[in-house]
Design a protein around this motif. Structure first.
Motif, PDB file in Angstrom:
ATOM      1  N   CYS A  57      -9.414  20.274 -20.665  1.00 57.07           N
ATOM      2  CA  CYS A  57      -7.957  20.471 -20.462  1.00 57.07           C
ATOM      3  C   CYS A  57      -7.856  19.831 -19.027  1.00 57.07           C
ATOM      4  N   TYR A  58      -8.687  20.370 -17.893  1.00 60.04           N
ATOM      5  CA  TYR A  58      -8.631  19.877 -16.618  1.00 60.04           C
ATOM      6  C   TYR A  58      -8.794  18.046 -16.609  1.00 60.04           C
ATOM      7  N   MET A  59      -9.807  17.619 -17.197  1.00 66.52           N
ATOM      8  CA  MET A  59     -10.133  16.554 -17.374  1.00 66.52           C
ATOM      9  C   MET A  59      -8.724  15.656 -17.780  1.00 66.52           C
ATOM     10  N   ILE A  60      -8.291  16.050 -18.915  1.00 67.30           N
ATOM     11  CA  ILE A  60      -7.146  15.244 -19.583  1.00 67.30           C
ATOM     12  C   ILE A  60      -5.964  15.436 -18.484  1.00 67.30           C
ATOM     13  N   THR A  61      -5.867  16.524 -18.022  1.00 70.33           N
ATOM     14  CA  THR A  61      -4.423  16.683 -17.112  1.00 70.33           C
ATOM     15  C   THR A  61      -4.871  15.688 -15.872  1.00 70.33           C
ATOM     16  N   LEU A  62      -5.944  15.803 -15.566  1.00 66.78           N
ATOM     17  CA  LEU A  62      -5.986  14.826 -14.357  1.00 66.78           C
ATOM     18  C   LEU A  62      -5.898  13.599 -14.520  1.00 66.78           C
ATOM     19  N   ALA A  63      -6.324  13.032 -15.607  1.00 65.66           N
ATOM     20  CA  ALA A  63      -6.333  11.522 -15.995  1.00 65.66           C
ATOM     21  C   ALA A  63      -4.791  11.311 -16.049  1.00 65.66           C
ATOM     22  N   ALA A  64      -4.002  12.427 -16.938  1.00 67.73           N
ATOM     23  CA  ALA A  64      -2.865  11.977 -17.045  1.00 67.73           C
ATOM     24  C   ALA A  64      -1.839  11.925 -15.843  1.00 67.73           C
ATOM     25  N   MET A  65      -2.270  12.809 -14.726  1.00 69.14           N
ATOM     26  CA  MET A  65      -1.633  12.733 -13.403  1.00 69.14           C
ATOM     27  C   MET A  65      -1.929  11.560 -12.588  1.00 69.14           C
ATOM     28  N   ILE A  66      -2.886  10.960 -12.752  1.00 69.32           N
ATOM     29  CA  ILE A  66      -3.383   9.796 -11.893  1.00 69.32           C
ATOM     30  C   ILE A  66      -2.416   8.599 -12.747  1.00 69.32           C
ATOM     31  N   GLU A  67      -2.734   8.686 -14.023  1.00 68.33           N
ATOM     32  CA  GLU A  67      -1.842   7.502 -14.819  1.00 68.33           C
ATOM     33  C   GLU A  67      -0.275   7.657 -14.322  1.00 68.33           C
ATOM     34  N   ARG A  68       0.157   8.947 -14.414  1.00 65.59           N
ATOM     35  CA  ARG A  68       1.593   8.904 -14.096  1.00 65.59           C
ATOM     36  C   ARG A  68       1.739   8.411 -12.683  1.00 65.59           C
ATOM     37  N   SER A  69       1.048   8.560 -11.696  1.00 61.42           N
ATOM     38  CA  SER A  69       1.074   8.084 -10.226  1.00 61.42           C
ATOM     39  C   SER A  69       0.464   6.579 -10.279  1.00 61.42           C
ATOM     40  N   GLU A  70       0.724   5.748 -11.416  1.00 57.31           N
ATOM     41  CA  GLU A  70       0.150   4.503 -11.382  1.00 57.31           C
ATOM     42  C   GLU A  70      -0.849   4.034 -10.521  1.00 57.31           C
ATOM     43  N   ILE A  71      -1.981   4.849 -10.620  1.00 56.56           N
ATOM     44  CA  ILE A  71      -3.302   4.594  -9.857  1.00 56.56           C
ATOM     45  C   ILE A  71      -4.290   4.098 -10.894  1.00 56.56           C
ATOM     46  N   ASP A  72      -4.929   3.080 -10.508  1.00 60.59           N
ATOM     47  CA  ASP A  72      -5.938   2.198 -11.276  1.00 60.59           C
ATOM     48  C   ASP A  72      -7.255   3.029 -11.192  1.00 60.59           C
ATOM     49  N   ILE A  73      -7.802   3.537 -12.202  1.00 58.66           N
ATOM     50  CA  ILE A  73      -9.295   3.959 -11.862  1.00 58.66           C
ATOM     51  C   ILE A  73     -10.028   3.619 -13.143  1.00 58.66           C
ATOM     52  N   GLU A  74     -11.267   3.428 -12.946  1.00 64.64           N
ATOM     53  CA  GLU A  74     -12.534   3.145 -13.937  1.00 64.64           C
ATOM     54  C   GLU A  74     -12.556   4.291 -14.827  1.00 64.64           C
ATOM     55  N   ARG A  75     -12.782   5.617 -14.082  1.00 71.96           N
ATOM     56  CA  ARG A  75     -13.257   6.643 -15.057  1.00 71.96           C
ATOM     57  C   ARG A  75     -13.239   7.707 -14.207  1.00 71.96           C
ATOM     58  N   ILE A  76     -13.433   8.975 -15.051  1.00 70.04           N
ATOM     59  CA  ILE A  76     -13.405  10.288 -14.329  1.00 70.04           C
ATOM     60  C   ILE A  76     -14.551  10.988 -15.188  1.00 70.04           C
ATOM     61  N   GLU A  77     -15.522  11.578 -14.359  1.00 71.61           N
ATOM     62  CA  GLU A  77     -16.563  12.349 -14.598  1.00 71.61           C
ATOM     63  C   GLU A  77     -16.480  13.719 -14.082  1.00 71.61           C
ATOM     64  N   VAL A  78     -16.563  14.646 -14.732  1.00 74.86           N
ATOM     65  CA  VAL A  78     -16.270  16.170 -14.604  1.00 74.86           C
ATOM     66  C   VAL A  78     -17.369  16.912 -14.749  1.00 74.86           C
ATOM     67  N   GLU A  79     -18.068  17.746 -13.834  1.00 74.61           N
ATOM     68  CA  GLU A  79     -19.345  18.704 -14.039  1.00 74.61           C
ATOM     69  C   GLU A  79     -18.539  19.955 -13.692  1.00 74.61           C
ATOM     70  N   SER A  80     -18.609  20.934 -14.618  1.00 73.49           N
ATOM     71  CA  SER A  80     -17.871  22.303 -14.755  1.00 73.49           C
ATOM     72  C   SER A  80     -18.850  23.180 -14.794  1.00 73.49           C
ATOM     73  N   LYS A  81     -18.804  24.437 -14.027  1.00 75.50           N
ATOM     74  CA  LYS A  81     -19.617  25.700 -14.118  1.00 75.50           C
ATOM     75  C   LYS A  81     -18.950  26.798 -14.357  1.00 75.50           C
ATOM     76  N   GLY A  82     -19.489  27.557 -15.183  1.00 83.03           N
ATOM     77  CA  GLY A  82     -18.654  28.852 -15.501  1.00 83.03           C
ATOM     78  C   GLY A  82     -19.745  30.068 -15.013  1.00 83.03           C
ATOM     79  N   TYR A  83     -19.155  31.038 -14.317  1.00 85.14           N
ATOM     80  CA  TYR A  83     -19.829  31.927 -13.828  1.00 85.14           C
ATOM     81  C   TYR A  83     -19.479  33.459 -14.475  1.00 85.14           C
ATOM     82  N   VAL A  84     -20.601  33.847 -15.261  1.00 86.65           N
ATOM     83  CA  VAL A  84     -20.241  35.366 -15.853  1.00 86.65           C
ATOM     84  C   VAL A  84     -21.099  36.253 -15.065  1.00 86.65           C
TER      85      VAL A  84
END
Length: 147
Positions: A57-84
């Motif tokens: 969800c975060y990755m898709i939301t970030l990609a959409a916001m970058i696109e709406r801001s008309e910023i040209d990027i190559e890609r996004i990589e996300v590493e996520s950690k969950g703490y239980v």
């Protein structure tokens, strides 16, 4: 108002240390308790699935916001950690951290770098899954830009 309904069908056989299976329109996998929680580690588990939901969800939301801001990027990589945390036999999902890396063709100027850092934070706040977890699980995003 529009309502979207997502469905999941699940089965579980026998007791705690058995396994189950879940199916959605686009996912079919086995599930069990993870080995770190004294389970059989068959397929995925609820902790990984919650992390997966938050991260995608975060990755898709970030990609959409970058696109709406008309910023040209190559890609996004996300590493996520969950703490239980486990305390007195009570298991609590405490925190999720996202570490996105935004790849660009060339080095961004200071203003663009500032904008991207702002979008990294705004995407975390805007993500539907993060909003669903609000008040229960802390969600943090710390970004990096590479070219």
């Amino acid at each position: 108002m529009t309502t979207h309904i997502f469905e999941l069908k699940g089965t579980w056989t026998k007791g705690r240390n058995a396994s189950g299976h879940i199916t959605t329109d686009n996912l079919s996998t086995r599930v069990s308790i993870p080995e770190v929680m004294d389970g059989p580690e068959i397929g995925t588990n609820p902790d990984e699935m919650l992390l997966g939901a938050a991260s995608t969800c975060y990755m898709i939301t970030l990609a959409a916001m970058i696109e709406r801001s008309e910023i040209d990027i190559e890609r996004i990589e996300v590493e996520s950690k969950g703490y239980v945390e486990v305390e007195n036999d009570i298991i609590t999902y405490k925190k999720i951290e996202h570490f996105p890396i935004i790849y660009m063709q060339e080095e961004p100027d200071e203003q663009l770098h500032h904008t991207l850092n702002r979008l990294v934070q705004k995407a975390e706040e805007s993500c539907m899954v993060t909003r669903a977890l609000a008040g229960n699980v802390e969600v943090i995003a710390t970004g990096e830009v590479r070219f």
